[in-house]
Scaffold this active site. Structure first.
Site, PDB file in Angstrom:
ATOM      1  N   CYS A  24       0.804  -1.218   0.000  1.00 23.37           N
ATOM      2  CA  CYS A  24       0.000   0.000   0.000  1.00 23.37           C
ATOM      3  C   CYS A  24       0.835   1.265   0.000  1.00 23.37           C
ATOM      4  O   CYS A  24       2.039   1.251   0.211  1.00 23.37           O
ATOM      5  CB  CYS A  24      -0.959   0.019   1.189  1.00 23.37           C
ATOM      6  SG  CYS A  24      -0.234  -0.440   2.743  1.00 23.37           S
ATOM      7  N   GLY A  50       0.047  -0.214  -4.894  1.00 22.31           N
ATOM      8  CA  GLY A  50      -1.139  -1.029  -4.644  1.00 22.31           C
ATOM      9  C   GLY A  50      -2.176  -0.784  -5.718  1.00 22.31           C
ATOM     10  O   GLY A  50      -2.559   0.366  -5.949  1.00 22.31           O
ATOM     11  N   ASN A 125       0.642   1.750   5.931  1.00 22.74           N
ATOM     12  CA  ASN A 125       1.565   1.041   5.049  1.00 22.74           C
ATOM     13  C   ASN A 125       2.501   0.240   5.932  1.00 22.74           C
ATOM     14  O   ASN A 125       3.221   0.789   6.747  1.00 22.74           O
ATOM     15  CB  ASN A 125       2.340   2.034   4.189  1.00 22.74           C
ATOM     16  CG  ASN A 125       3.413   1.376   3.329  1.00 22.74           C
ATOM     17  OD1 ASN A 125       4.401   1.999   2.996  1.00 22.74           O
ATOM     18  ND2 ASN A 125       3.227   0.127   2.958  1.00 22.74           N
ATOM     19  N   GLY A 126       2.502  -1.070   5.761  1.00 23.20           N
ATOM     20  CA  GLY A 126       3.377  -1.917   6.556  1.00 23.20           C
ATOM     21  C   GLY A 126       2.678  -3.190   6.992  1.00 23.20           C
ATOM     22  O   GLY A 126       1.652  -3.578   6.439  1.00 23.20           O
ATOM     23  N   TYR A 265      13.254  -2.202  -6.053  1.00 24.72           N
ATOM     24  CA  TYR A 265      12.087  -2.455  -6.896  1.00 24.72           C
ATOM     25  C   TYR A 265      10.875  -1.587  -6.598  1.00 24.72           C
ATOM     26  O   TYR A 265      10.226  -1.098  -7.516  1.00 24.72           O
ATOM     27  CB  TYR A 265      11.693  -3.934  -6.762  1.00 24.72           C
ATOM     28  CG  TYR A 265      10.450  -4.323  -7.525  1.00 24.72           C
ATOM     29  CD1 TYR A 265      10.437  -4.323  -8.916  1.00 24.72           C
ATOM     30  CD2 TYR A 265       9.290  -4.695  -6.868  1.00 24.72           C
ATOM     31  CE1 TYR A 265       9.305  -4.679  -9.636  1.00 24.72           C
ATOM     32  CE2 TYR A 265       8.141  -5.061  -7.568  1.00 24.72           C
ATOM     33  CZ  TYR A 265       8.151  -5.051  -8.941  1.00 24.72           C
ATOM     34  OH  TYR A 265       7.036  -5.398  -9.643  1.00 24.72           O
TER      35      TYR A 265
END
Length: 495
Positions: A24, A50, A125-126, A265
């Site tokens: 996300c 996402g 996020n995580g 990436y």
């Protein structure tokens, strides 16, 4: 942000797209007349983090307005009325990729709840590594969960906190949590951003006129012509309201463990992460790769798009010409599960096609960013050989991914990872290449301007390569019967 397993377990419909996935991206803005519209633009810039769902919650000082949906940002907010009705100068947004089961609207963030002090919206996020353990205890204490997201654990802990202010309730909740989180949190008059004490996931602070912004990456600032101010520091809480900007450091200091895979990436190449250019970092990794594992060849060819910067760095360091020997079709969505193996094998050609003129009769150095299961790499190598390549030498701009991630990246279980099943020579045989090499762990750190990996204090999270998990993985120590009960409960909810 992980989602607890739902039975029966489903296969992703892009199983041939063999890449790790970020789960996300978050965006928040305070004191902006076009808060919702700017949040939607920010989410467009974060779409790579996402692609399954998106949502925005805005507040006009009294009322919260929300719109969430499944699909890409442009689909969820394709109608102008979807953003116009999100009134207010304060908004947060979220893009999501789910890790198991079918996407469900109840899991789409930002999550919203009415608590004792008023409304709160939260985007995460995580991945929390003790969320399952905490959730089990909270359910036993009578808490009712509305989603299968670990993010809701934070809201439930805030609801049960005896602290008075929203900041203190949030601190109280996060002090009980292990793992990775970058959060944007919104009340009716305040925007809060916070990173976990080790800083696994990114979060940056920006400004746009009188507005203040927090986002997962600097590219989300660029799209609205906002200024990058700085990164939110590990363990830092930034509180923004009409009184100005306050910073708190409420958590004990821990060693920094920013996710090095952001550089390899996940992050967009035009972003800055922890003050470093992602594009430059990828070129540096490619150069290190050339120095460590050079081979005689005629052409350096990237696997597009993520392999391009590393291939440029490799070509420049080696003196071997760079060519776009593989062309990517940017107008193809996610690969469908095909009804037969034959048509499934064709799936990779929907996204990539060999540029035969620059491959035929050539000794090719093929550069990619990572190998996970190896399914897509095998098909791309075969495609290059069918185009007439005399030799194929595969070079990977990350070390072997031999361990799963528990901090916010969707990777398979260890027995599905090619590097956990074979040594490098074995992987080369499976992939059908003349040679295979990965950048070393020390080479990865040298690309970041360091002499190598300091094993006592690495500075980055590289657990997917080294198995060195800096945070206790409590949920993995959870008794199996507790995990089974939790999964069965989720099956009842979703069945």
């Amino acid at each position: 942000m992980v989602h607890f397993p739902q039975l029966p377990f489903g296969l992703p419909d892009d199983q041939d797209d063999d890449k790790p996935r970020e789960e996300c991206g978050v965006f928040g803005i305070f004191n902006d007349a076009d808060a919702a519209a700017h949040t939607a633009l920010g989410l467009h810039a974060l779409q790579h983090r996402g692609q399954e769902a998106a949502g925005i919650v805005a507040c006009d000082g009294e009322q919260f307005h929300s719109h969430r949906g499944l699909g890409h940002v442009h689909r969820v907010f394709k109608s102008e009325k979807n953003t116009i009705r999100l009134e207010g100068a304060l908004a947060i947004g979220h893009v999501r990729y789910s890790t198991s089961g079918d996407p469900a609207l109840r899991n789409v963030q930002p999550l919203y709840a009415d608590l004792a002090f008023g409304g709160i919206a939260l985007a995460h996020n995580g991945n929390l590594t003790n969320a399952l353990t905490l959730r089990h205890k909270l359910v036993e204490q009578g808490c009712i969960f509305q989603s299968t997201s670990d993010t809701e654990v934070i809201i439930q802990l805030m609801a049960r906190s005896q602290k008075v202010s929203v900041e203190d309730r949030l601190i109280d909740a996060l002090s009980q949590i292990d793992g990775a989180y970058s959060l944007v949190v919104m009340t009716e008059d305040t925007l809060i951003g916070v990173r976990d004490p080790q800083g696994y996931r990114p979060l940056v602070l920006g400004s746009h006129g009188d507005a203040t912004i927090m986002a997962s990456e600097t590219c989300a600032l660029d799209i609205i012509n906002a200024e990058y101010v700085r990164d939110v520091q590990p363990g830092e809480m930034v509180v923004i309201n009409r009184d100005g900007i306050r910073t708190l450091n409420p958590f004990p200091q821990q060693g920094r463990r920013f996710c090095v895979f952001e550089y390899i990436y996940f992050a967009r190449p035009d972003s800055l992460c922890e003050g470093l250019s992602v594009y430059e970092m990828r070129k540096n990794i490619g150069a290190e790769l050339a120095r460590e594992s050079g081979v005689e060849a005629d052409v350096v060819v990237p696997v597009p798009d993520s392999g391009i910067p590393a291939a440029l760095g490799y070509a420049q360091a080696s003196g071997i010409p760079f060519e776009l020997g593989i062309i990517r079709n940017h107008y193809v969505g996610r690969t469908f599960i095909q009804p037969t193996q034959k048509t499934r094998d064709i799936g990779v050609r929907r996204k990539h096609n060999a540029n035969r003129k620059y491959l035929e009769g050539k000794r090719v150095i093929l550069v990619d960013d990572s190998i996970v299961r190896g399914t897509t790499s095998t098909k791309i190598v075969d495609m290059v050989r069918q185009a007439g390549a005399a030799e194929v030498h595969l070079r990977i701009s990350s070390p072997p991914t031999a361990h799963p991630c528990y901090f916010g990246i969707d990777t398979p279980e260890r027995d599905k990872l090619l590097a956990a099943r074979f040594d490098v020579a074995g992987m080369a045989r499976v992939l059908g290449v003349d040679s295979l090499a990965f950048v070393s762990v020390d080479g990865l750190y040298r690309a970041a301007g360091l002499p190598g990996r300091d094993n006592a204090n690495p500075g980055y999270c590289d657990a997917c390569f080294t198995g060195d998990y800096a945070t206790r993985l409590l949920d993995n120590e959870t008794p199996s019967e507790m995990r089974v009960v939790t999964r069965l409960n989720e099956r009842r909810k979703t069945g």
